[in-house]
Enzyme design. Structure first.
Site, PDB file in Angstrom:
ATOM      1  N   ASP A  13       0.819  -1.211   0.000  1.00 37.60           N
ATOM      2  CA  ASP A  13       0.000   0.000   0.000  1.00 37.60           C
ATOM      3  C   ASP A  13       0.856   1.265   0.000  1.00 37.60           C
ATOM      4  OD1 ASP A  13      -2.273  -1.504  -0.080  1.00 37.60           O
ATOM      5  OD2 ASP A  13      -2.920  -1.090   1.969  1.00 37.60           O
ATOM      6  N   SER A  22      -6.230   6.668  10.684  1.00 36.26           N
ATOM      7  CA  SER A  22      -7.473   7.147  11.284  1.00 36.26           C
ATOM      8  C   SER A  22      -8.188   6.046  12.066  1.00 36.26           C
ATOM      9  CB  SER A  22      -8.394   7.699  10.186  1.00 36.26           C
ATOM     10  OG  SER A  22      -9.664   8.021  10.693  1.00 36.26           O
TER      11      SER A  22
END
Length: 291
Positions: A72, A190
């Site tokens: 990623d 987050s």
């Protein structure tokens, strides 16, 4: 139909060479033009294949499809560079299952067969545009795919700052920082800070405090069309930074103002026809398994 393929690898990652070799041979067999990214594939032996290797800006102008081999983090790096060129991008994951690079090496060839047969899905994902200004002068102008993070540096002290949404005062807080995340980034930093998981198709941004001083400070979801302003207090000078996707960093001072808005362009993520975001969530987060 895609004809000019750009291949991006993991920096200094010879572990990706085997897959890159397979990709080059596959696309050449399909009579496609293959070009490697100079920045991430500088040491790859292109001579044996008779292909080009270009600097990233030049490469983006030549290709109509991008394949990223890595994780990623590699995908994030390429996505920020590709956003202005409207080029679809596919991620092949080298290691653990990824949220972005979600095609495994085992299914890579089958997926590419489907893509070249126009049998795939293409999903638009939003990015963030970040401007840091001081007295009207722009000091930092960047893009983030996952998140923009205000974070204290090495000091054990909390930082203080004010947050505004569309020129309206939201709050003043003392904390270790603030995460402004896209829906894509809602499953990254987050999430670990207590933020919500947001469907990637929503036009939204989430604001998640990092270790806030007061427990009443909760995550806030705002429209993706909003403008977020972060205004640090005096104690932030030299003790905090703005970080984009965990990769681009700018140290801020008290008079710096950070503006975060949705980027006008989108990332076009290519998935297999049967791609299911919620199935990916279940696999990554171990949902539905016995505890």
């Amino acid at each position: 139909m895609f004809n000019k393929i750009g291949i991006f690898g993991k920096y200094s990652g010879i572990q990706s060479w085997d897959l890159i070799d397979k990709l080059i041979l596959y696309f050449q067999k399909k009579k496609k033009t293959v070009i490697l990214d100079q920045r991430s594939c500088a040491d790859f032996p292109i001579e044996r294949y008779g292909i080009e290797r270009l600097e990233r800006d030049a490469l983006m102008k030549e290709i109509d499809f991008a394949v990223v081999v890595g994780g990623d983090g590699t995908f994030l790096d390429v996505a920020r560079c590709i956003v202005d060129y409207n080029i679809p991008i596919l991620g092949v994951n080298l290691g653990r299952l990824g949220f972005l690079a979600d095609v495994s090496p085992d299914t890579m060839m089958v997926t590419l067969d489907e893509v070249l047969a126009d049998d795939y899905t293409c999903e638009e994902r939003t990015l963030l545009h970040v401007l840091i200004k001081k007295d009207g002068e722009t000091l930092f102008d960047e893009v983030a795919f996952n998140d923009v993070v205000l974070h204290k540096n090495d000091s054990p002290r909390m930082i203080e700052f004010e947050t505004f949404v569309d020129n309206r005062f939201l709050n003043s807080q003392r904390s270790d920082g603030l995460i402004i995340a896209t829906p894509t980034g809602s499953t990254a930093y987050s999430l670990s800070a207590g933020g919500p998981i947001v469907d990637p198709g929503l036009n939204a941004m989430t604001l998640v405090s990092i270790n806030p001083h007061t427990m009443s400070n909760r995550p806030v979801v705002v429209s993706g069309d909003s403008e977020i302003l972060i205004r640090p207090h005096d104690n932030c000078s030299g003790t905090a930074s703005i970080i984009c996707d965990g990769q681009l960093t700018f140290q801020i001072e008290a008079k710096h103002e950070t503006y975060v808005t949705r980027h006008p362009n989108f990332i076009k993520m290519v998935h297999p026809k049967n791609h299911d975001h919620y199935e990916l969530l279940r696999a990554k987060l171990n949902w539905g398994q016995k505890l």
